[in-house]
Motif scaffolding. Structure first.
Motif, PDB file in Angstrom:
ATOM      1  N   SER A 376       7.347 -44.677  77.317  1.00 35.49           N
ATOM      2  CA  SER A 376       7.927 -43.360  77.048  1.00 35.49           C
ATOM      3  C   SER A 376       9.124 -43.058  77.949  1.00 35.49           C
ATOM      4  O   SER A 376      10.225 -42.746  77.458  1.00 35.49           O
ATOM      5  CB  SER A 376       6.856 -42.274  77.224  1.00 35.49           C
ATOM      6  N   LYS A 383       6.528 -40.807  72.589  1.00 33.66           N
ATOM      7  CA  LYS A 383       6.267 -39.599  73.356  1.00 33.66           C
ATOM      8  C   LYS A 383       4.794 -39.622  73.759  1.00 33.66           C
ATOM      9  O   LYS A 383       3.937 -40.070  72.987  1.00 33.66           O
ATOM     10  CB  LYS A 383       6.558 -38.365  72.515  1.00 33.66           C
ATOM     11  N   LYS A 384       4.515 -39.149  74.939  1.00 31.55           N
ATOM     12  CA  LYS A 384       3.147 -39.245  75.449  1.00 31.55           C
ATOM     13  C   LYS A 384       2.152 -38.490  74.584  1.00 31.55           C
ATOM     14  O   LYS A 384       0.983 -38.871  74.489  1.00 31.55           O
ATOM     15  CB  LYS A 384       3.088 -38.765  76.896  1.00 31.55           C
ATOM     16  N   ASN A 385       2.601 -37.420  73.904  1.00 28.83           N
ATOM     17  CA  ASN A 385       1.667 -36.685  73.052  1.00 28.83           C
ATOM     18  C   ASN A 385       1.377 -37.409  71.734  1.00 28.83           C
ATOM     19  O   ASN A 385       0.567 -36.943  70.937  1.00 28.83           O
ATOM     20  CB  ASN A 385       2.171 -35.261  72.789  1.00 28.83           C
ATOM     21  N   GLU A 386       2.040 -38.557  71.501  1.00 28.41           N
ATOM     22  CA  GLU A 386       1.750 -39.359  70.315  1.00 28.41           C
ATOM     23  C   GLU A 386       0.624 -40.362  70.558  1.00 28.41           C
ATOM     24  O   GLU A 386       0.141 -40.995  69.618  1.00 28.41           O
ATOM     25  CB  GLU A 386       3.008 -40.115  69.875  1.00 28.41           C
TER      26      GLU A 386
END
Length: 483
Positions: A376, A383-386
């Motif tokens: 990331s 993205k880390k939220n993925e």
């Protein structure tokens, strides 16, 4: 000895051991396969988590052996997909084609770097023409083939990341085995003149739809259908040699420790470990040679993602010292069946290391967090939220290390093992040779043929001098290979 009079014990249920067993079982040879892990496949295992499936490093099927290829197509009938290979090198923020393409290097590297590469290669070609003897080490071998500039751009960083030591401390044998026949001249010729009699094994390959372990699953299914036995979670602890073709195989399993007799033992156990399993004990000099053999270990971090794709690559080689991993592949780009739905993907990041070094000592949580951060923050791939989840797998004895002393040690061990009638070695770890999966399958089959009295030499596999990703043959042969 008649096939039915043999009792064969196979140590390891990876591609080499199972290929030998598959051929022998189909000829009614009684056999047992002992696998220490609770799964088939060895380094070709396919893991599954939350509907995602992934191999440890991605294994494609390609071979120049037409007979072997036909066998494979029959074995895996209805389960194969054709993959368009896209492999690239990430170097200093730029992407280069792999294998090296002259046109791509000139376009991507810029005028100055390209000119430098050309002059560097010309100098190396002249020096090599007058050089005496074989290359002294891995660096020398690469520079002779590609010149110093391309060595620095495309080989030094990655090689040192993989092996954990300077290229000057590695044998030149690894270069000759992995890139034999490939040079700037062959790449330039390929770019300018496409021969009608050359099939490139670079552009496409076939792959088992549900992961490479299916190859081993299919061989094990056929072995058991023919009357052979495959024992999982059954490590072999000791091999007792009582005389020519008289072996006692001491193993553990669900019923505790047991001993089975065998006329022949086929071992895929890492070569150095095999020597120390044999009773009576090997001579001291052989034992020291076995202890000197080194393997490089591997930690793979698979990142499961809530996004449809990360890169178009089948492999991406990462030449960046800041990043923990050296190579990644995206399973979905190999087969859509390896993800639970079209809007999901995953990437498998390979962190090369050695047991108890700084990378190995990281906890699973620490190494996963580092890889996610690299993907990331450094590469901008995700993205880390993925991130849905991560899976960390630690693998011992993944790659034989060709250090300067390995060849003498291997030859000493080979000579000793040849004195033990009925003991045979095969596969990457078993022979201490950097084989691809198809090489290991071919070795297993050829060894089985030799045991049945057919003329074959399984140790000749992966020793040819021609570039191993091209076939030169007639157009009729080309059509046969592609079918």
């Amino acid at each position: 000895m008649k096939p039915s009079e043999r009792q064969v014990a196979i140590l390891g249920a990876g591609p080499a051991g199972l290929a030998a067993g598959h051929f022998l079982a189909s000829r009614s040879v009684p056999l047992q396969v002992f696998e220490r892990n609770p799964y088939l496949g060895g380094l070709c295992v396919t893991y599954e988590h939350l509907g995602f499936r992934f191999d440890l490093g991605g294994h494609r099927w390609f071979t120049k052996n037409q007979e072997l290829h036909d066998w494979f197509l029959k074995l895996m009938e209805g389960e194969l997909v054709t993959v368009d290979r896209v492999s690239r090198i990430y170097h200093d923020g730029k992407y280069f084609d792999y294998p090296i393409s002259i046109k791509n290097v000139l376009k991507t590297a810029g005028m100055w770097s390209s000119a430098h590469a050309v002059l560097s290669y010309a100098k190396a070609a002249v020096l090599d023409r007058f050089a005496k003897g074989e290359p002294a080490n891995m660096k020398d071998a690469y520079v002779r083939q590609f010149g110093h500039k391309l060595y620095e751009m495309f080989f030094r960083r990655y090689s040192e990341k993989v092996w954990g030591r300077p290229c000057e401390e590695m044998s030149a044998d690894w270069v000759s085995q992995r890139s034999k026949g490939l040079s700037i001249l062959t790449a330039l010729k390929d770019a300018l003149v496409k021969s009608k009699n050359v099939i490139s094994l670079i552009d496409q390959f076939v792959y088992p739809r549900d992961g490479y372990q299916r190859v081993c699953d299919r061989m094990a299914e056929d072995i058991e259908a023919a009357g052979g036995q495959v024992h999982l979670s059954s490590p072999v602890m000791k091999l007792h040699y009582d005389g020519p073709q008289q072996w006692r195989v001491e193993h553990e399993g669900s019923r505790g420790r047991g001993i089975d007799r065998a006329t022949d033992v086929i071992s895929t156990v890492p070569l150095g470990l095999l020597v120390r399993m044999i009773s009576p004990a090997a001579p001291k000099d052989v034992t020291l040679a076995a202890e000197a053999l080194q393997f490089r270990d591997l930690i793979t971090v698979t990142v499961l993602l809530d996004k449809p794709q990360v890169t178009p690559d089948t492999w991406l080689y990462v030449h960046d010292d800041r990043l923990l991993f050296a190579r990644l592949h995206e399973p979905k780009n190999w087969s859509p069946a390896l993800v639970p739905s079209p809007d999901k993907t995953s990437v498998v990041c390979e962190c090369f290391c050695s047991k108890d070094d700084a990378t190995w000592r990281l906890s699973d949580q620490e190494i996963a967090a580092r890889v996610v951060s690299d993907l990331s923050d450094q590469l901008g791939f995700i993205k880390k939220n993925e991130v849905i989840d991560t899976v960390v797998v630690r693998t011992r004895y993944a790659y034989p290390v060709y250090d300067p002393t390995y060849r003498a040690n291997v030859q000493k061990i080979y000579a000793y093992l040849q004195s033990l009638d009925g003991l045979h070695i095969v596969g990457r770890g078993g022979t201490f040779r950097y084989n691809n999966a198809d090489h290991s399958v071919e070795m297993g089959q050829l060894l089985a043929k030799r045991l049945l009295g057919l003329a074959s030499d399984h140790m000749s596999v992966n020793t040819e001098k021609a570039y191993h990703e091209e076939i030169r043959q007639t157009q009729a042969g080309a059509k046969a290979w592609q079918r």
